[in-house]
Design a protein around this motif. Structure first.
Motif, short mmCIF file in Angstrom:
data_model
loop_
_atom_site.label_atom_id
_atom_site.label_comp_id
_atom_site.label_asym_id
_atom_site.label_seq_id
_atom_site.Cartn_x
_atom_site.Cartn_y
_atom_site.Cartn_z
N MET A 1 -27.08 13.91 63.32
CA MET A 1 -27.33 12.77 64.19
C MET A 1 -28.20 11.74 63.49
O MET A 1 -27.77 10.63 63.26
N CYS A 2 -29.43 12.08 63.14
CA CYS A 2 -30.33 11.18 62.42
C CYS A 2 -31.30 12.04 61.61
O CYS A 2 -31.36 13.26 61.79
N ARG A 3 -32.06 11.41 60.75
CA ARG A 3 -33.15 12.06 60.01
C ARG A 3 -34.36 11.13 60.09
O ARG A 3 -34.21 9.90 60.04
N TRP A 4 -35.56 11.71 60.19
CA TRP A 4 -36.75 10.87 60.21
C TRP A 4 -37.92 11.60 59.57
O TRP A 4 -37.90 12.83 59.40
N LEU A 5 -38.93 10.83 59.23
CA LEU A 5 -40.17 11.42 58.73
C LEU A 5 -41.35 10.60 59.22
O LEU A 5 -41.23 9.42 59.56
N ALA A 6 -42.51 11.25 59.25
CA ALA A 6 -43.77 10.59 59.59
C ALA A 6 -44.81 11.04 58.57
O ALA A 6 -44.86 12.22 58.18
N TYR A 7 -45.64 10.09 58.14
CA TYR A 7 -46.70 10.38 57.17
C TYR A 7 -48.03 9.89 57.73
O TYR A 7 -48.12 8.77 58.25
N SER A 8 -49.07 10.70 57.59
CA SER A 8 -50.43 10.31 57.96
C SER A 8 -51.39 10.90 56.93
O SER A 8 -51.36 12.10 56.68
N GLY A 9 -52.23 10.04 56.34
CA GLY A 9 -53.17 10.55 55.34
C GLY A 9 -53.67 9.47 54.43
O GLY A 9 -53.79 8.31 54.83
N SER A 10 -53.94 9.82 53.18
CA SER A 10 -54.37 8.84 52.19
C SER A 10 -53.28 7.80 52.01
O SER A 10 -52.09 8.14 51.98
N PRO A 11 -53.63 6.52 51.89
CA PRO A 11 -52.59 5.50 51.69
C PRO A 11 -51.74 5.79 50.46
O PRO A 11 -52.26 6.10 49.39
N ILE A 12 -50.42 5.73 50.64
CA ILE A 12 -49.48 5.93 49.53
C ILE A 12 -48.39 4.88 49.63
O ILE A 12 -48.15 4.29 50.69
N LEU A 13 -47.70 4.64 48.52
CA LEU A 13 -46.53 3.77 48.54
C LEU A 13 -45.40 4.43 49.33
O LEU A 13 -45.19 5.64 49.24
N LEU A 14 -44.66 3.64 50.07
CA LEU A 14 -43.56 4.18 50.86
C LEU A 14 -42.55 4.92 49.99
O LEU A 14 -41.94 5.91 50.40
N GLU A 15 -42.37 4.45 48.77
CA GLU A 15 -41.37 5.07 47.89
C GLU A 15 -41.71 6.51 47.54
O GLU A 15 -40.81 7.28 47.16
N GLU A 16 -42.97 6.90 47.68
CA GLU A 16 -43.36 8.27 47.35
C GLU A 16 -42.64 9.30 48.22
O GLU A 16 -42.44 10.44 47.79
N LEU A 17 -42.25 8.90 49.44
CA LEU A 17 -41.50 9.80 50.31
C LEU A 17 -40.06 9.35 50.54
O LEU A 17 -39.18 10.17 50.72
N LEU A 18 -39.85 8.03 50.49
CA LEU A 18 -38.49 7.54 50.76
C LEU A 18 -37.54 7.77 49.59
O LEU A 18 -36.34 7.98 49.79
#
Length: 278
Positions: A1-18
């Motif tokens: 159906m879909c995929r999602w993620l959430a990040y909370s913590g030390s500021p990081i670049l979005l590309e680190e997870l995307l």
């Protein structure tokens, strides 16, 4: 159906997870391993807060597949955030259009959803008419996910997020069953006000879509002292994902069936989720 993620913590670049992990969200848009569909190409979105979390979240959403959007690739390498949500969409029947891409935003709140309200066209009118008239005009798209968000806001999301989602789910189930829908709702939901993050895993049939959270960072550093990246993020950093971003042993824990969790300063919380019938 879909995929999602959430990040909370030390500021990081979005590309680190995307983009960078072995099974990054962009990788999952083409090759989902645990989703109903292996390809999620019906739009995407990312919403993030700056270091000054008193400001509302920023949104960047598109209608094409995430893997082919050069603007997302460009932004992800330059935007750093301490709290963000990202979503890749596989439509369950509503149109592929900008207003149907997640995250949805109202004031400081954002919302992402994987799953469906079953037989949504049959129950949509009753659900939409239950939305607070003061909120109704903010509904911009046509998805069940956005209606769920505005029902949760109607039931008090800003004051008591857990109870509001319990009441929203209870109302959807009661409405669906009134129309003969056996299993009215299937969901994993993520929502945030920029300070805390709430995740919910629930389905009427008790076979909910997958959801995982990252292991406590202090424990993970002890398990993997060889992973340099783990040394540079705070002990309170937490990631919640539809499916793991890699195969690092001990890094990912499944969210149990019918459970909600709260990511917050200090100790996080996990507890059973029980819908509240109207």
């Amino acid at each position: 159906m879909c995929r999602w993620l959430a990040y909370s913590g030390s500021p990081i670049l979005l590309e680190e997870l995307l983009y960078k992990p072995q099974y990054s969200l962009i990788n999952q848009s083409l090759h989902s391993r645990l989703g109903v569909e292996p390809t999620n190409g019906d739009g995407f979105g990312v919403g993030w807060y700056g270091v000054d979390r008193t400001l509302d979240a920023a949104l960047f959403r598109g209608v094409g597949p995430a893997w082919g959007d050069p603007n997302l690739r460009e932004l992800a390498g330059h935007i750093s955030s301490p709290l963000f949500l990202a979503h890749i969409r596989a439509s369950t029947g509503t149109p592929v259009q900008h207003t149907n891409s997640h995250p949805f935003r109202h004031g400081r709140w954002m919302w992402v959803h994987n799953g469906a309200i079953r037989e949504f066209p049959k129950v949509k009118r009753d659900l939409v008419l239950a939305v607070d008239p003061a909120l109704y005009t903010s509904i911009a798209g046509s998805t069940d996910s956005e209606v769920m968000f505005y029902l949760a806001l109607t039931f008090g999301l800003r004051e008591n997020p857990v109870e509001a989602v319990q009441r929203m789910v209870g109302f959807v189930e009661a409405t669906g069953r009134r129309y003969g829908v056996e299993y009215p709702i299937q969901m994993s939901v993520g929502t945030t006000d920029g300070e805390k993050f709430w995740a919910f895993r629930y389905s009427s049939e008790g076979e909910s879509r997958s959801l995982f959270f990252s292991t406590d960072m202090t424990a993970l550093r002890q398990l993997h002292p060889e992973v340099e990246a783990l040394r540079h993020i705070s002990a309170e950093t937490r990631i919640v994902v539809s499916e793991p971003l890699g195969e690092l042993v001990g890094a990912w824990q499944p969210v149990p069936e019918a459970t909600y969790g709260v990511v917050q300063k200090g100790a996080d919380l996990m507890a059973p989720f029980q819908p509240i019938a109207p």
